[in-house]
Design an enzyme around this catalytic site. Structure first.
Site, PDB file in Angstrom:
ATOM      1  N   SER A 303      32.465  37.024  31.344  1.00  0.00           N
ATOM      2  CA  SER A 303      32.524  36.662  32.754  1.00  0.00           C
ATOM      3  C   SER A 303      33.871  36.054  33.086  1.00  0.00           C
ATOM      4  CB  SER A 303      31.425  35.649  33.081  1.00  0.00           C
ATOM      5  OG  SER A 303      31.739  34.372  32.532  1.00  0.00           O
ATOM      6  N   ASP A 304      34.277  36.180  34.352  1.00  0.00           N
ATOM      7  CA  ASP A 304      35.371  35.342  34.816  1.00  0.00           C
ATOM      8  C   ASP A 304      34.869  33.895  34.756  1.00  0.00           C
ATOM      9  OD1 ASP A 304      37.779  34.462  35.860  1.00  0.00           O
ATOM     10  OD2 ASP A 304      37.844  35.985  37.432  1.00  0.00           O
ATOM     11  N   TRP A 305      35.787  32.952  34.793  1.00  0.00           N
ATOM     12  CA  TRP A 305      35.437  31.557  34.537  1.00  0.00           C
ATOM     13  C   TRP A 305      34.530  31.003  35.646  1.00  0.00           C
ATOM     14  CZ3 TRP A 305      37.319  33.853  30.907  1.00  0.00           C
ATOM     15  CH2 TRP A 305      37.869  33.281  29.767  1.00  0.00           C
ATOM     16  N   ALA A 307      31.836  32.631  36.714  1.00  0.00           N
ATOM     17  CA  ALA A 307      31.275  33.745  37.492  1.00  0.00           C
ATOM     18  C   ALA A 307      29.902  34.179  36.999  1.00  0.00           C
ATOM     19  CB  ALA A 307      32.236  34.942  37.467  1.00  0.00           C
TER      20      ALA A 307
END
Length: 393
Positions: A303-305, A307
């Site tokens: 995941s993006d941070w 997200a």
């Protein structure tokens, strides 16, 4: 770091002559191995073992160690090594790989496993070079992705990736959070400068693959981001991008397909929603399209941070970053009560381990530190040449 040390000494006693051989193996084996060979009925202080017998004992020890940890045998394929390792992993050790931990120096971190010799993952920004907040000026500020895309030159894109990958390795990072490959569809997007694709899906396909090959030539795993339709930063955490299937395939997926065809090791799913479903829990874009239609099976999706919005491992997310809100104790409990199967966990762990083996993270020991000075006159020259090649005269 790849030297095997052989120490031997000969002892005489009434019971026989003893050959003691200490084998000291390089990391990640670490521990010494002691072999004692006894020869009876030899009662002379001048008798010594032959070089051949010492060599035979040496080979036996190596064979024993590899038999204990067959996933460390470089003659095996990545798939074989993953299978050997997975058989030895406990459930808690598998889950440790599926989420981030607090770390000093790197923006993302997963713990290593000393028992099984699994190296820690040290992830760092960004798409145009190593971001080093604590040691400013120790890495090179390379041109952004849009500049590299403007060269229309695959060789230069690969050179760009190779130079960045070397600096990441020399900083002790084994995952570069780049390249950024989204299409530039919204002119006001504040991160268009990061993306190598420009507005052209064909350009994105060709250049993203070249950059990935350059990065991964340095024993560093590349990360294609941000998947998918992350085409603006304004309201990025709540905007829903309305995109039909044909448009996704003909335009937005092409740069990511180029990264897949270059054997990229990892993807990052984005903050936004696609057709009202968050990118990091979107079964259609992650499982049906990315895993199915695009064929990205031998790498993982992080995941993006921040997200991650649910324990969406069945929907196609393999790793939560940077923490463990959903993929820590919550995921552990779901495995215990049968909500999430061991097969699902194993798939995600295999997707992470496969590029780790393929990119040599188990075989090339990296003891570099975030504080290292990695910029150089050579890389400064490369930076100027890349910027120059992007200009229209």
């Amino acid at each position: 770091n790849n030297v095997v040390t052989l120490r031997s000494y000969w002892m005489n006693s009434p019971q026989g002559n003893h050959l003691h051989i200490m084998i000291i193996l390089p990391p990640p084996y670490n521990q010494p191995h002691l072999i004692t060979h006894t020869t009876h009925n030899v009662h002379t202080h001048t008798h010594k073992p032959s070089m051949f017998s010492s060599f035979v004992v040496f080979i036996c020890v190596i064979s024993i160690v590899l038999a204990e940890s067959p996933w460390m045998d470089k003659s095996k394929t990545s798939a074989e090594r993953v299978d050997f390792l997975m058989k030895e992993m406990r459930m808690t050790e598998k889950l440790d790989m599926l989420h981030g931990y607090p770390a000093t120096g790197y923006v993302g971190y997963t713990v290593g496993n000393e028992r099984l010799k699994i190296p820690a993952l040290t992830l760092n920004d960004g798409p145009q070079g190593y971001r080093c907040n604590d040691y400013v000026g120790t890495s090179t500020s390379f041109p952004g992705g849009a500049t590299i895309g403007s060269t229309w030159d695959r060789k230069l894109a690969k050179l760009w990736g190779k130079a960045m990958g070397k600096e990441f390795f020399d900083k002790g990072s084994n995952v570069q959070l780049g390249p950024g490959v989204n299409l530039a569809r919204v002119p006001q997007n504040g991160r268009n400068f990061e993306y190598i694709s420009g507005a052209d899906p064909f350009l994105g396909y060709e250049m993203s693959g070249a950059a990935v090959k350059g990065i991964q030539s340095q024993n560093v795993i590349a990360n294609a981001k941000h998947y998918i339709n992350n085409n603006q930063e304004t309201n990025r955490n709540k905007i829903s991008e309305r995109v039909d299937e044909r448009t996704r395939h003909e335009l937005y997926y092409r740069p990511f397909a180029g990264a897949i065809d270059a054997n990229v090791g990892s993807f990052m799913c984005s903050y936004n929603l696609i057709n009202d479903i968050y990118a990091c829990e979107n079964d259609e874009t992650l499982n049906t399209d990315l895993r199915g239609h695009l064929g990205f099976e031998h790498g993982w999706v992080m995941s993006d941070w921040g997200a991650t919005h649910s324990t969406s491992i069945k929907e196609g997310l393999d790793q939560e970053m940077p923490g463990d809100v959903f993929f820590g104790n919550t995921l552990l409990e779901m495995t215990k009560n049968g909500t999430i199967s061991q097969e699902t966990i194993d798939k995600s762990v295999k997707r992470i381990l496969t590029p780790m083996f393929r990119m040599g993270l188990f075989d090339v020991v990296n003891t570099n530190k975030d504080s290292n000075i990695v910029t150089s006159s050579e890389h400064n020259d490369i930076t100027r040449n890349l910027a120059s090649a992007a200009q229209i005269y």
